[in-house]
Enzyme design. Structure first.
Site, PDB file in Angstrom:
ATOM      1  N   ASP A  79       0.786  -1.116   0.137  1.00  0.00           N
ATOM      2  CA  ASP A  79      -0.125  -0.028  -0.224  1.00  0.00           C
ATOM      3  C   ASP A  79       0.758   1.274  -0.180  1.00  0.00           C
ATOM      4  O   ASP A  79       0.437   2.216  -0.740  1.00  0.00           O
ATOM      5  CB  ASP A  79      -0.899   0.191   1.289  1.00  0.00           C
ATOM      6  CG  ASP A  79      -2.153  -0.854   0.968  1.00  0.00           C
ATOM      7  OD1 ASP A  79      -2.599  -0.796  -0.080  1.00  0.00           O
ATOM      8  OD2 ASP A  79      -2.602  -1.474   2.151  1.00  0.00           O
ATOM      9  N   VAL A  80       1.864   1.197   0.674  1.00  0.00           N
ATOM     10  CA  VAL A  80       2.945   2.362   0.756  1.00  0.00           C
ATOM     11  C   VAL A  80       3.314   2.677  -0.397  1.00  0.00           C
ATOM     12  O   VAL A  80       3.577   3.597  -1.016  1.00  0.00           O
ATOM     13  CB  VAL A  80       3.850   2.228   1.806  1.00  0.00           C
ATOM     14  CG1 VAL A  80       4.981   3.369   1.957  1.00  0.00           C
ATOM     15  CG2 VAL A  80       3.352   2.179   3.253  1.00  0.00           C
TER      16      VAL A  80
END
Length: 373
Positions: free
Chosen positions: A169-170
């Site tokens: 996600d990052v």
């Protein structure tokens, strides 16, 4: 001077992590971000706890939602949809990470908005793209498994492991931010907006870097190696008398300095260890040699001596130790943001440092307002 993204208007329909992380980067750089949340529950991460802060708010939500305003809208309600469309048509950037097709049903997809807002930059973050994988659920753990990351993480004789943070996600949030900024640069010279598509699986594959090219360019399928590196040695965790030492020896000078500190300079000229390629081929013998040499030394003693010799070495910090180190190094890793009630919340600083238009920390992550407010 005004911030780098001053007067940039962003409408953020995203939730959980990848999208909110991207919009927080824009907000830190000065953009005005309006986050759209559902009535009553808001972003899912508002309920993702423990841990909570002293005010009972989930720390997960707070990690990626500072510097934003929140507006509660029910996109299934015609009046709220009309309000959301009005906001999107006045925006420079729209970000969403719903299941592909959902925003189309709301009349809020790129194709329906660009006719009335041709300069709009519209970023969609999906799990597996808008094609054959459009309906697959995109959760970080699932992508780590399907995308190969778990297959190279963990001990060789243990089970596959996920990384200790939602790194996919990052990564996707950072790629989304880059795509948005590139699209805005294009718009500056042409006046034209565009769609920015980022999917979690592609983000992970790109983030595999050398492990990916080992397969694509070399035909090698990487496997789990614990804390060792497939292409560098010694680059791993080694036991000392009182704990573990991290060694990250990236070149021959560093290896020679390591051997000098450990009192075995001849080890650096041994044909088995004289070059990085030789050390990788003989990594097992090298580990045995180093383990014997470190057995009577403390990790702190080794760290000090090796660091002085410009050999990358250190101990394994916990999160508190990591923030303490950054503080001692003068990196000011924590920022304190005011809340409306006069209290503050402490969060991790944005790592981007701009000399003329620095990042700013204006407001704490907002509480969820009622729909009427």
């Amino acid at each position: 001077m005004p911030p780098a993204l001053d007067n940039l208007r962003v409408v953020d329909f995203s939730r959980v992590l990848a999208g909110p992380f991207a919009t927080m980067q824009l907000a830190d750089l000065g953009a005005k971000v309006t986050k759209i949340e559902r009535p009553e529950t808001g972003d899912e991460t508002r309920a993702w706890g423990p841990p909570h802060d002293e005010h009972g708010q989930a720390t997960y939500y707070q990690a990626v939602n500072r510097n934003k305003d929140v507006l509660v809208l029910d996109l299934t309600d015609p009046d709220d949809r009309a309000r959301a469309r009005q906001l999107a048509l006045a925006a420079d950037v729209v970000v969403e990470n719903f299941r592909p097709g959902l925003m189309t049903g709301f009349g809020l997809d790129y194709d329906q908005l660009k006719a009335d807002n041709p300069g709009l930059v519209y970023c969609s973050i999906t799990g597996f793209g808008r094609g054959a994988g459009a309906q697959l659920p995109g959760y970080d753990l699932l992508i780590q498994a399907l995308g190969g990351l778990m297959s190279i993480t963990g001990a060789p004789d243990g089970e596959p492991q996920k990384v200790g943070v939602a790194v996919v996600d990052v990564l996707a949030g950072l790629f989304a931010t880059t795509g948005i900024l590139a699209a805005l640069h294009h718009r500056r010279s042409t006046g034209e907006g565009q769609r920015v598509d980022v999917d979690l699986l592609s983000s992970l594959l790109a983030g595999l870097v050398n492990q990916a090219s080992a397969y694509t360019a070399g035909g090698v399928v990487p496997a789990r190696m614990g804390n060792q590196h497939p292409s560098i040695a010694p680059y791993e965790l080694l036991p000392c008398a009182d704990g573990d030492l991290v060694l990250a020896v990236g070149n021959n000078r560093q290896f020679a300095a390591l051997c000098e500190v450990l009192g075995v300079p001849r080890l650096a000229t041994n044909p088995r260890f004289a070059t990085n390629g030789a050390r990788v081929r003989h990594r097992r013998e090298l580990r045995t040699e180093l383990t014997l040499l470190l057995a009577t030394r403390t990790a702190a003693e080794c760290t000090e001596a090796l660091t002085s010799a410009r050999v990358p070495a250190g101990v394994v910090n916990d999160i508190a130790g990591a923030f303490d180190l950054a503080t001692r190094l003068g990196l000011d890793p924590i920022v304190h943001l005011p809340r409306p009630d006069g209290s503050t919340v402490s969060l991790c600083r944005n790592p981007i440092n701009l000399s003329a238009t620095p990042t700013a920390y204006r407001t704490a992550p907002p509480a969820l307002p009622t729909k009427d407010t």
